[in-house]
Design a protein around this motif. Structure first.
Motif, PDB file in Angstrom:
ATOM      1  N   ASN A   1       9.767  -3.835   7.462  1.00  0.00           N
ATOM      2  CA  ASN A   1       8.720  -3.253   8.301  1.00  0.00           C
ATOM      3  C   ASN A   1       7.418  -3.967   7.983  1.00  0.00           C
ATOM      4  O   ASN A   1       6.807  -3.714   6.948  1.00  0.00           O
ATOM      5  CB  ASN A   1       8.591  -1.749   8.048  1.00  0.00           C
ATOM      6  CG  ASN A   1       7.652  -1.080   9.045  1.00  0.00           C
ATOM      7  OD1 ASN A   1       7.171  -1.711   9.981  1.00  0.00           O
ATOM      8  ND2 ASN A   1       7.388   0.193   8.821  1.00  0.00           N
ATOM      9  N   ASN A   2       7.004  -4.862   8.857  1.00  0.00           N
ATOM     10  CA  ASN A   2       5.807  -5.667   8.619  1.00  0.00           C
ATOM     11  C   ASN A   2       4.570  -4.821   8.865  1.00  0.00           C
ATOM     12  O   ASN A   2       3.888  -4.928   9.874  1.00  0.00           O
ATOM     13  CB  ASN A   2       5.814  -6.895   9.526  1.00  0.00           C
ATOM     14  CG  ASN A   2       4.751  -7.902   9.103  1.00  0.00           C
ATOM     15  OD1 ASN A   2       4.067  -7.705   8.109  1.00  0.00           O
ATOM     16  ND2 ASN A   2       4.632  -8.974   9.873  1.00  0.00           N
ATOM     17  N   THR A   3       4.285  -3.957   7.898  1.00  0.00           N
ATOM     18  CA  THR A   3       3.172  -3.031   7.991  1.00  0.00           C
ATOM     19  C   THR A   3       2.330  -3.128   6.738  1.00  0.00           C
ATOM     20  O   THR A   3       2.699  -3.821   5.782  1.00  0.00           O
ATOM     21  CB  THR A   3       3.680  -1.584   8.150  1.00  0.00           C
ATOM     22  OG1 THR A   3       2.569  -0.688   8.166  1.00  0.00           O
ATOM     23  CG2 THR A   3       4.592  -1.210   6.983  1.00  0.00           C
ATOM     24  N   GLU A   4       1.208  -2.448   6.709  1.00  0.00           N
ATOM     25  CA  GLU A   4       0.335  -2.489   5.545  1.00  0.00           C
ATOM     26  C   GLU A   4       0.639  -1.361   4.573  1.00  0.00           C
ATOM     27  O   GLU A   4      -0.075  -1.179   3.591  1.00  0.00           O
ATOM     28  CB  GLU A   4      -1.134  -2.400   5.975  1.00  0.00           C
ATOM     29  CG  GLU A   4      -1.594  -3.600   6.794  1.00  0.00           C
ATOM     30  CD  GLU A   4      -3.086  -3.565   7.085  1.00  0.00           C
ATOM     31  OE1 GLU A   4      -3.710  -2.527   6.773  1.00  0.00           O
ATOM     32  OE2 GLU A   4      -3.612  -4.565   7.601  1.00  0.00           O
ATOM     33  N   ASN A   5       1.688  -0.599   4.824  1.00  0.00           N
ATOM     34  CA  ASN A   5       2.025   0.542   3.973  1.00  0.00           C
ATOM     35  C   ASN A   5       3.320   0.309   3.208  1.00  0.00           C
ATOM     36  O   ASN A   5       4.216  -0.414   3.667  1.00  0.00           O
ATOM     37  CB  ASN A   5       2.154   1.816   4.813  1.00  0.00           C
ATOM     38  CG  ASN A   5       0.826   2.212   5.441  1.00  0.00           C
ATOM     39  OD1 ASN A   5      -0.210   2.119   4.800  1.00  0.00           O
ATOM     40  ND2 ASN A   5       0.868   2.629   6.691  1.00  0.00           N
TER      41      ASN A   5
ATOM     42  N   ASP B   1      -1.230   2.132   0.757  1.00  0.00           N
ATOM     43  CA  ASP B   1      -1.546   1.033   1.665  1.00  0.00           C
ATOM     44  C   ASP B   1      -1.716  -0.241   0.843  1.00  0.00           C
ATOM     45  O   ASP B   1      -1.605  -0.228  -0.386  1.00  0.00           O
ATOM     46  CB  ASP B   1      -2.796   1.333   2.490  1.00  0.00           C
ATOM     47  CG  ASP B   1      -4.033   1.571   1.634  1.00  0.00           C
ATOM     48  OD1 ASP B   1      -4.159   0.932   0.560  1.00  0.00           O
ATOM     49  OD2 ASP B   1      -4.876   2.394   2.021  1.00  0.00           O
TER      50      ASP B   1
END
Length: 623
Positions: free
Chosen positions: A91-95, A207
């Motif tokens: 999941n290319n997310t900041e979390n 995050d």
């Protein structure tokens, strides 16, 4: 070649994502920045690279151009980079999620043995096996969580032997999957160990900024959740079917005393602990495989994981792709390297152990040493401050704590073994080793041996640790219990633990400073302890040489043992008279009178009393 490829994919995020995809989906050919990752197809390749990088890059700084005082090893930098890349692949997310768990009931489990004539031959093996099993169980839970998300060993942030912290991807179902998995593990552990061993976990979202700085607030939030969970350990499995199985009218295990024994002697669990001990003592180097696909030929079946012990060069490590999670015990061939201080006196009971030193070393008593690092939880939570204008060196980061944790663990799991061998040799014993390392890992230890050797060992460990960490803020505290080798060892360990807790409360000028040792009812700082031991050796030699009577020395000590400094001052004339009568040698007499007259406060008197007690303990009357 493997190391070079790993260096490239760990440093380039886009390449790292493709590496992850290729590793777990070998049927897909994936280009990686103009290169093919070639033969990096199976879990074998990753485990091989991981062990090689541990061996060759742990002592290399990750960067030297940003700061003059690098504090992160290249291995931990690559490891954390790989962990983050693995999470971003899903999941290319900041979390992200940080998951922490803690094994409960360790000490009770290790020393849950019945000591008597029937169990005596297997007592030390049972203790050793139980200690080793706790580490195996911790690793099993860690790998089970990683396996749930198809992650590698790189995502282990900390693993202390009694718990771990793991970096997980931020997915919609991350929390529910962890909850379901952990409930199953709790259930399986209850079926095998009742309430003797279980674990609790906590999970916290972060995050990218919180992860980068390893923020104090998040570390404390995770710890708080974990502490709260300890009050409801079995809530996830309590339902209408939850029950307790009675063992009435069954043969009871002679070793643990509370499990049914099909063979009429030891139960299945206790037999397993003895077998684990044999595996560790007979194999200084080996591999441990953790399988989550049910293996009927395994050595240990936990219900949620199967564990198999193999020689470090076993060919099954190469061809069995199911065996992804592997511990490399005391070698760097393949897998997650685990250095273990598996040092025990060969074919010795505790009664034999206390006889390894001659009569010149005093009473034949067993010493039980328990030590751990002071304020380690606070160090990880709040960090270490230093006087420096270098802002980069002061910045908190997760990679710094990876390195700190790894090097502290290396001291207890690797360096400690050599310290024990060095002290054994210096004491001129006819045996190569006189110490029994019952447990050493993470940040603490339990060691048994002849009392004179144990006291000297405690002082040496403290000095070596101080030189090792090069930081006055990282210290040790210790507790030593002295007992007959025939007395139950589990009670002795509890007394050593109580002594350790007393050391943890040691204060000077109404400020708790720890960094202390408690023995024979007296607590002193480790700095004072080293000075006391120097004096102990001087007076011990006086008695051995016949310059002082041991009985006379004991008589002087009996006058000094008072409960207040005022009582001591009132008895000084009587004490001086006893010294003049008991010590014939004028030079020694003057030395001792000077020692007595210099005492001004109770702390100084406690040091003198401890010194005299140790002299009596470490000598025998000269005929």
């Amino acid at each position: 070649k493997h190391a070079n490829v790993f260096l490239r994919v760990a440093k380039v995020p886009s390449s790292a994502f493709r590496f992850r995809h290729y590793l777990f989906h070998p049927e897909h050919e994936v280009e990686t920045d103009g290169e093919l990752l070639g033969d990096l197809v199976t879990s074998y390749k990753f485990n091989r690279m991981y062990a090689l990088l541990y061996k060759y890059t742990t002592l290399i700084p990750s960067s030297t151009f940003e700061t003059t005082t690098p504090t992160v090893s290249l291995f931990d930098h690559l490891k954390l980079t790989s962990a983050i890349a693995s999470c971003l692949y899903y999941n290319n997310t900041e979390n992200f999620y940080m998951c922490e768990f803690d094994i409960s009931g360790i000490q009770k489990f290790i020393y849950h043995i019945t000591e008597g004539r029937e169990t005596k031959p297997k007592l030390t093996k049972s203790l050793r096996g139980r200690s080793a099993f706790v580490s195996i169980l911790t690793n099993s839970v860690t790998y089970a969580i990683l396996n749930e998300f198809n992650l590698t060993q790189a995502n282990i942030i900390f693993n202390t032997g009694g718990g771990a912290v793991i970096l997980l991807p931020h997915l919609e179902d991350t929390e529910s999957r962890v909850s379901q998995l952990c409930s199953n593990i709790v259930k399986k552990l209850y079926e095998k160990f009742n309430t003797n061993l279980t674990f609790v976990y906590a999970i916290e979202k972060l995050d990218k900024k919180e992860l980068q700085l390893f923020k104090i607030e998040k570390a404390l939030a995770l710890k708080t959740k974990l502490d709260d969970e300890k009050y409801r350990k079995f809530m996830s499995i309590i339902n209408d079917e939850f029950s307790f199985q009675s063992i009435e009218n069954q043969n009871i295990c002679q070793m643990c005393g509370d499990s049914p024994s099909k063979l009429g002697k030891y139960c299945e669990q206790c037999e397993m602990m003895i077998d684990i001990s044999d595996k560790y003592t007979r194999n200084d180097e080996m591999s441990i495989l953790y399988d989550f696909h049910r293996n009927d030929k395994c050595d240990i079946d936990l219900g949620f994981a199967s564990i198999t012990f193999l020689d470090k060069n076993d060919r099954r490590l190469v061809y069995e792709d199911n065996y992804f999670y592997i511990d490399a015990v005391n070698h760097f061939n393949f897998g997650n390297v685990k250095m273990i201080a598996n040092l025990v006196p060969q074919k010795m009971t505790f009664e034999h152990m206390v006889e390894t030193l001659g009569d010149d070393y005093g009473d034949k008593k067993l010493g039980i040493l328990k030590m751990d690092v002071d304020n380690l939880g606070a160090i990880f939570a709040f960090g270490l401050k230093q006087n420096s204008d270098d802002e980069i060196s002061l910045q908190r980061s997760l990679s710094k704590y990876l390195t700190l944790s790894r090097f502290i663990e290396l001291f207890f799991s690797s360096r400690l073994k050599q310290i024990c061998l060095d002290v054994s040799r210096e004491l001129e014993s006819k045996y190569e080793n006189i110490f029994y390392i019952n447990y050493a890992g993470g940040d603490d230890l339990v060691i048994m041996g002849p009392i004179y050797g144990i006291v000297m060992l405690a002082d040496r460990i403290k000095k070596e640790f101080k030189a090792y960490v090069c930081n006055p803020n990282i210290t040790l505290s210790a507790g030593i219990h002295v007992q007959s080798p025939k007395k139950p060892i589990r009670f002795g360990v509890q007394m050593a633990d109580d002594a350790l807790e007393t050391s943890k409360g040691y204060s000077e000028d109404d400020k708790i400073v720890k960094n202390a040792i408690t023995i024979i009812g007296k607590t002193v700082s480790f700095e004072d302890f080293s000075n006391i031991l120097n004096k102990v050796e001087i007076y011990r030699q006086y008695i051995l040489q016949g310059k002082i009577s041991r009985t006379g020395f004991y008589n002087i000590m009996s006058h000094i043992q008072v409960s207040s400094i005022e009582q001591f001052f009132a008895l000084i004339p009587k004490i001086q008279y006893a010294v003049v009568r008991q010590v014939i040698d004028e030079k020694i007499r003057n030395e001792y009178l000077k020692e007595i007259n210099s005492i001004k406060k109770m702390l100084e008197l406690d040091r003198l009393i401890l010194m005299m007690k140790l002299v009596i303990l470490f000598t025998r009357e000269v005929n």
